[in-house]
Design an enzyme around this catalytic site. Sequence first.
Site, PDB file in Angstrom:
ATOM      1  N   LYS A  30      -3.191   5.016  -3.272  1.00  0.00           N
ATOM      2  CA  LYS A  30      -4.429   4.326  -3.670  1.00  0.00           C
ATOM      3  C   LYS A  30      -5.295   4.019  -2.463  1.00  0.00           C
ATOM      4  CE  LYS A  30      -2.149   2.626  -7.772  1.00  0.00           C
ATOM      5  NZ  LYS A  30      -0.757   2.834  -7.288  1.00  0.00           N
ATOM      6  N   ASP A  51      -1.171  -4.017  -5.685  1.00  0.00           N
ATOM      7  CA  ASP A  51      -0.362  -3.035  -6.429  1.00  0.00           C
ATOM      8  C   ASP A  51       1.098  -3.421  -6.206  1.00  0.00           C
ATOM      9  OD1 ASP A  51       0.361  -0.832  -7.886  1.00  0.00           O
ATOM     10  OD2 ASP A  51      -0.020   0.622  -6.293  1.00  0.00           O
ATOM     11  N   GLY A  68       0.550   4.995   0.092  1.00  0.00           N
ATOM     12  CA  GLY A  68      -0.864   5.149   0.438  1.00  0.00           C
ATOM     13  C   GLY A  68      -1.698   5.937  -0.539  1.00  0.00           C
ATOM     14  N   CYS A  98       0.788  -1.245   0.000  1.00  0.00           N
ATOM     15  CA  CYS A  98       0.000   0.000   0.000  1.00  0.00           C
ATOM     16  C   CYS A  98       0.812   1.282   0.000  1.00  0.00           C
ATOM     17  CB  CYS A  98      -0.899   0.026   1.232  1.00  0.00           C
ATOM     18  SG  CYS A  98       0.053   0.168   2.765  1.00  0.00           S
ATOM     19  N   ASP A 105       2.125  -3.247   4.058  1.00  0.00           N
ATOM     20  CA  ASP A 105       3.363  -3.030   3.308  1.00  0.00           C
ATOM     21  C   ASP A 105       4.514  -3.663   4.079  1.00  0.00           C
ATOM     22  OD1 ASP A 105       4.022  -1.039   0.766  1.00  0.00           O
ATOM     23  OD2 ASP A 105       5.783  -1.431   2.034  1.00  0.00           O
ATOM     24  N   CYS A 130       3.000  -0.489 -12.292  1.00  0.00           N
ATOM     25  CA  CYS A 130       3.335   0.682 -13.115  1.00  0.00           C
ATOM     26  C   CYS A 130       4.449   0.272 -14.074  1.00  0.00           C
ATOM     27  CB  CYS A 130       3.712   1.890 -12.270  1.00  0.00           C
ATOM     28  SG  CYS A 130       5.075   1.567 -11.171  1.00  0.00           S
TER      29      CYS A 130
HETATM   30  C1  SAM Z   1       4.056   0.032  -6.279  1.00  0.00           C
HETATM   31  S1  SAM Z   1       4.422   0.334  -4.642  1.00  0.00           S
HETATM   32  C2  SAM Z   1       2.834   0.574  -3.951  1.00  0.00           C
HETATM   33  C3  SAM Z   1       2.251   1.933  -4.189  1.00  0.00           C
HETATM   34  C4  SAM Z   1       0.961   2.177  -3.416  1.00  0.00           C
HETATM   35  N1  SAM Z   1      -0.038   1.177  -3.696  1.00  0.00           N
HETATM   36  C5  SAM Z   1       0.378   3.540  -3.682  1.00  0.00           C
HETATM   37  O1  SAM Z   1      -0.490   3.672  -4.542  1.00  0.00           O
HETATM   38  O2  SAM Z   1       0.782   4.499  -3.036  1.00  0.00           O
HETATM   39  C6  SAM Z   1       4.794  -1.288  -4.104  1.00  0.00           C
HETATM   40  C7  SAM Z   1       4.912  -1.428  -2.602  1.00  0.00           C
HETATM   41  O3  SAM Z   1       5.068  -2.829  -2.326  1.00  0.00           O
HETATM   42  C8  SAM Z   1       5.807  -2.954  -1.137  1.00  0.00           C
HETATM   43  N2  SAM Z   1       6.311  -4.337  -1.079  1.00  0.00           N
HETATM   44  C9  SAM Z   1       7.337  -4.865  -1.782  1.00  0.00           C
HETATM   45  N3  SAM Z   1       7.493  -6.172  -1.470  1.00  0.00           N
HETATM   46  C10 SAM Z   1       6.528  -6.468  -0.569  1.00  0.00           C
HETATM   47  C11 SAM Z   1       6.185  -7.650   0.143  1.00  0.00           C
HETATM   48  N4  SAM Z   1       6.894  -8.790  -0.037  1.00  0.00           N
HETATM   49  N5  SAM Z   1       5.151  -7.611   1.017  1.00  0.00           N
HETATM   50  C12 SAM Z   1       4.470  -6.450   1.200  1.00  0.00           C
HETATM   51  N6  SAM Z   1       4.748  -5.300   0.550  1.00  0.00           N
HETATM   52  C13 SAM Z   1       5.762  -5.309  -0.320  1.00  0.00           C
HETATM   53  C14 SAM Z   1       6.881  -1.885  -1.275  1.00  0.00           C
HETATM   54  O4  SAM Z   1       7.403  -1.524  -0.007  1.00  0.00           O
HETATM   55  C15 SAM Z   1       6.098  -0.746  -1.955  1.00  0.00           C
HETATM   56  O5  SAM Z   1       5.644   0.166  -0.991  1.00  0.00           O
END
Ligand code: SAM
Length: 513
Positions: free
Chosen positions: A337, A398, A335, A332, A354, A451
């Site tokens: 979304k 995401d 944040g 998330c 996250d 993305c």
């Molecule tokens: C694309 S970003 C998310 C953006 C967010 N949804 C937003 O709209 O603001 C991907 C996120 O996945 C988290 N992430 C990466 N690997 C993860 C895991 N194994 N478990 C949980 N979160 C993870 C990262 O820390 C990052 O914040």
Amino acid sequence: MASSCRRVPAGSSSRACSGPAVARSPPVILPAAAICWGCGLADNPQADRPSRRRQGGHGGQPGRSRRRVAGAEQGGRPRSPEALVAEGLIQVVDHGRSLDGVLPELTARAQAAHRSVVQAMSYEVLRHYEPLAWWRDQLLDRPLNPRAAEVGMLLLVGLERLTGSKREPSRVVNAAVHAARELNHNWATGLVNAVLRRAVRQLESGETPFAKAPPAVRARLPDWLFGMLANDWGEERTILLGEQLATHPPMTLRVNAAEQSVSAYLERLAEQSIEASATRFASHGVALASPLDVERLPGFHQGEVSVQDEAAQLVVDLMALAPGQRVLDACCAPGGKTLAMLDAEPAVQMTAVDIDVTRLARVQDNLERSGRFAELVCADLTAQSIEPPGRFDRILADVPCSATGVIRRHPDIKRLRRPEDLDSLVRRQREILERLWGLLRPGGRLVYATCSILKRENAKQVESFLRDHPEAVAVPLDVDWGEPQSVGRQLFPQADGHDGFYYAVLEKPVTNG
Ligand SMILES: C[S@@+](CC[C@H](N)C(=O)[O-])C[C@H]1O[C@@H](n2cnc3c(N)ncnc32)[C@H](O)[C@@H]1O
């Protein structure tokens, strides 16, 4: 469900959580710059100010070592923008540091009047790195000694200024020669002078420096990324895509529909002489004609508006939210979304997960700014379970990705990503998807988002999931944005429009018995 409550420490550095934890609403103060390549929520939306454009190498391999820009903490003498940018970009290209991490150190050392120039130059050199480095290498009589990396970078800065600024060419050359001295490369002043003057003569004679450059260079992409994209979309389209990824992205806002309409907010912006228009696809989006400091946005601190790319805003409709639903925003942070979903449907029970505790604190900040609430959980979704299974009506996945769709905003991605990252990202995305599928209740819906503009992370990833989960139903997307794929829709970066993004919607049917 994880239940231990942990406050995120103020000023903590970015780190993964050691186990599931829930952070509830106490305010937290965060370090200023946290890199997020893929969130669609700008960390520092004004960092990238436009300059005039043109065209734009192949750099050294980033090493493992990471050091700060020399003299930053010692309050070193401010240097010229050219010297600072050359020094800073070596940190990105050779030491693998993010531009977001390096820029504050550079601007702290620049004179106040030069700060925005330092930022703009850094972005522009990274955006056009391949053609600039190719051109530099053509202009040199023999290859530069690898130990002269700073001089090599300074030449890129000079070439960028010659093609991308309105500055008098002779002043550009003199500034670069001066910067070579500031950087203690007196031996290189003659070289810098000769190479840049040769470039000026080429430009004055009407020669197009990159006409004969290989396709990857013209696309402003590293060879490996050009190859992957060309494999997916063909060479011609990849060149156009690469050019698009080297342009300035618009600064886009999402108006909180619970507070006011887009037209009402546009009027408020007009009263402040801020030029803006409604976005084409996102119903609550506003695109600003030029980026500006969020402090100038009416109602920003009251949560009336957030900075969010148009493609990222499209998630809300796909989620088909309704009051009372249990919603999981996996991955998330920071944040963007989470907030978009809560603004659209405040009466859902939102859990936001996250892996990164520092980034989770930013989710909390964003929620507090808007007076929204979500249960925040720090967990590694490849390894940890959010109990009990089958609990959520809606899940947003995401997932972490290559962020190739947002290179306009983070041109350092082209220098920092490695081809081998793709294998581990694709594996991680699949692991997360598997775990989340188990958390979805029968009759529930999961939205998969990246993305990225690479098929492996998008349609091919979801295709492979569907092959192994014949019970999953891919929902056709009846929308006017993006391009249909074998499954889901791909958005490509648009001039003055949204970033590159991918969405697929999956549903889990209710089974009898
Ligand atoms: C694309 S970003 C998310 C953006 C967010 N949804 C937003 O709209 O603001 C991907 C996120 O996945 C988290 N992430 C990466 N690997 C993860 C895991 N194994 N478990 C949980 N979160 C993870 C990262 O820390 C990052 O914040």
